[in-house]
Design an enzyme around this catalytic site. Structure first.
Site, PDB file in Angstrom:
ATOM      1  N   CYS A 333       0.825  -1.196   0.000  1.00  0.00           N
ATOM      2  CA  CYS A 333       0.000   0.000   0.000  1.00  0.00           C
ATOM      3  C   CYS A 333       0.868   1.258   0.000  1.00  0.00           C
ATOM      4  O   CYS A 333       1.537   1.544  -0.989  1.00  0.00           O
ATOM      5  CB  CYS A 333      -1.000  -0.026   1.161  1.00  0.00           C
ATOM      6  SG  CYS A 333      -2.397   1.102   0.926  1.00  0.00           S
ATOM      7  N   HIS A 431      -3.543  -5.374   1.411  1.00  0.00           N
ATOM      8  CA  HIS A 431      -3.329  -5.706   2.812  1.00  0.00           C
ATOM      9  C   HIS A 431      -3.780  -7.150   3.033  1.00  0.00           C
ATOM     10  O   HIS A 431      -4.746  -7.605   2.427  1.00  0.00           O
ATOM     11  CB  HIS A 431      -4.140  -4.783   3.719  1.00  0.00           C
ATOM     12  CG  HIS A 431      -3.685  -3.360   3.694  1.00  0.00           C
ATOM     13  ND1 HIS A 431      -2.491  -2.948   4.242  1.00  0.00           N
ATOM     14  CD2 HIS A 431      -4.273  -2.248   3.192  1.00  0.00           C
ATOM     15  CE1 HIS A 431      -2.363  -1.647   4.078  1.00  0.00           C
ATOM     16  NE2 HIS A 431      -3.427  -1.184   3.444  1.00  0.00           N
TER      17      HIS A 431
END
Length: 488
Positions: A333, A431
């Protein structure tokens, strides 16, 4: 007031007293008895968040508690989520959607409006479920936060729910914590406290009995139970970084993760931290990344700010040296965004408007937008000429243009991530990318460790939830809470 079976709120004398874990355990105890139960936390402040089935964002602790109930999480289980993006400000997320950024003083006044959202979500859950287990935040006795409170007694009074207070004896001063907390509450708030729970006790309970007797006599409130210290207990942390590991004699991989000032979703690394063949180390301010086989750049709530912090620590130079010596680097991310050419924030979504040069290792350019992507995903990971199933979730404001090889094919046909031509760098927006056993095995092979032990993250989570539920059933006087359950 609601009976404790229908709605019960767990408040704590301090942060990390055990509220999240106790609520998860109580949820599993009720679920075992066939009760349709759900978790609820009016307001959460955390950078670890989860994506719900209805496309919203809540604290990860409530997602774990939903798993303890054997249900899918929804935005109404955590209607207010605050994600700090500076020392004095945070992004405000209401019922799963980002509303705005607010400074602390402005949000303090806004809480009067936010209470309506909180009550709306709570009433929706009350209508849908037989029982609601509620988690407070921090301590109810923070005098400076009492006005317009929606997280603890302010909510309990508005919703008219009973409260139990938990304290961590391992910190010391447990009787002062419990007695002092109760004394700092108003009379109506004290009246709704129906008992205490002492958490993380080590030793012979007989040595504690005189203190329990004193507390009950002094307050007129029962001690519902004393939970033992569970050695090796490991359930996702709400916000604090958990460093406990259970290593074998010789780790096959040394992984270092720099701790950014706004590190987010570090629960991504729980499965690595729990792995007996992996030595996972969190690297803080003033510490070195040298000696790692793999460096992983984690997520960040403020990518450009944390990129500047990374450089201020000299970690950019250590990453360059690490790559020069043949090491691997992975970014997730915000960490993925940092590995690219530049990060643009023309609207000031995450701070001051502007552009920050990235580390330049991946052929990507990221621009922050007002639209925040929130989605749960499944797909196929392609590395080293092999394939593995992968699953996870995306939570990010940035949109990236990516050139070159993209290693993850998602179910909808979209591609994710980037792999460098040299094969030493890997980046992804996912994630939870390590949570699937197949993906973990393939990623560890890419990182340089073959034939490592198999770890099932979801099975580990289930074991932890059942372990705390077993302790609750053994050590708490549940008939004081739920006499109506009888011998169920």
């Amino acid at each position: 007031m609601y009976p404790p079976f229908k709605a019960l709120m767990v408040q704590g004398t301090t942060s990390d007293a055990g509220k999240s874990v106790l609520v998860a355990g109580l949820c599993r105890v009720l679920a075992r008895k066939g009760i349709n139960v759900a978790p609820f936390k009016p307001q959460n402040m955390a950078l670890n968040s989860a994506v719900t089935r209805d496309g919203g964002e809540i604290g990860r602790a409530q997602a774990v508690q939903a798993a303890a109930c054997n249900i899918e999480p929804t935005v109404h289980m955590n209607p207010v989520l605050l994600k700090p993006n500076s020392d004095t400000g945070a992004q405000v997320i209401l019922q799963g959607k980002a509303l705005t950024n607010m400074e602390a003083t402005g949000y303090h006044d806004y809480k009067r409006i936010a209470m309506d959202t909180v009550i709306d979500s709570f009433e929706r859950l009350v209508d849908e479920f037989d029982s609601i287990m509620i988690e407070g935040a921090g301590s109810p006795a923070e005098i400076n936060l009492r006005a317009n409170d929606i997280a603890n007694m302010g909510f309990a009074e508005k919703a008219d729910v009973p409260v139990i207070i938990v304290a961590d004896i391992d910190r010391g001063g447990v009787f002062a914590h419990l007695y002092g907390t109760l004394e700092l509450l108003s009379q109506s708030e004290q009246d709704r406290v129906i008992g205490f729970v002492i958490n993380r006790f080590r030793g012979d309970i007989a040595l504690l009995q005189s203190g329990l007797d004193w507390l009950e006599e002094k307050t007129g409130k029962p001690v519902i139970g004393v939970l033992p210290y569970l050695h090796g207990f490991d359930l996702e942390a709400e916000d604090a970084i958990d460093n406990q590991q259970q290593l074998s004699e010789q780790a096959k991989l040394v992984i270092k993760v720099p701790v950014f000032t706004r590190i987010s979703n570090h629960t991504d690394f729980d499965v690595l931290r729990q792995h007996p063949d992996i030595d996972l180390q969190y690297i803080g301010k003033g510490q070195s990344l040298s000696g790692a086989d793999v460096i992983i750049l984690p997520g960040s709530k403020s990518t450009r700010s944390d990129l500047a912090y990374l450089r201020s620590q000299g970690w950019d130079k250590e990453i360059a040296k690490h790559l020069r010596f043949g090491g691997k680097v992975l970014g997730i991310c915000g960490g993925f965004q940092m590995l690219g050419k530049e990060v643009n924030d023309p609207l000031g979504i995450e701070g001051e408007p502007g552009t920050t040069p990235g580390l330049g290792y991946l052929d990507t350019v990221t621009t922050m937008t007002t639209h925040k992507k929130l989605t749960k995903v499944k797909g196929q990971l392609n590395l080293l000429g092999k394939q593995a199933t992968v699953s996870g979730y995306e939570i990010h404001a940035g949109e990236s243009t990516i050139e070159g090889q993209q290693p993850i094919l998602l179910e909808g046909g979209q591609m994710d991530g980037s792999v460098s031509d040299c094969g030493q760098l890997f980046g992804t927006y996912l994630h939870g990318v390590f949570d699937d056993a197949q993906a973990l095995s393939l990623l560890c092979e890419w990182m340089g460790a073959e034939n490592i032990a198999t770890v099932d993250h979801h099975a580990n989570q289930e074991r932890a939830i059942n372990r705390i539920a077993d302790a609750i059933e053994e050590h708490l006087k549940l008939d004081l809470l739920w006499p109506e359950l009888g011998n169920q």
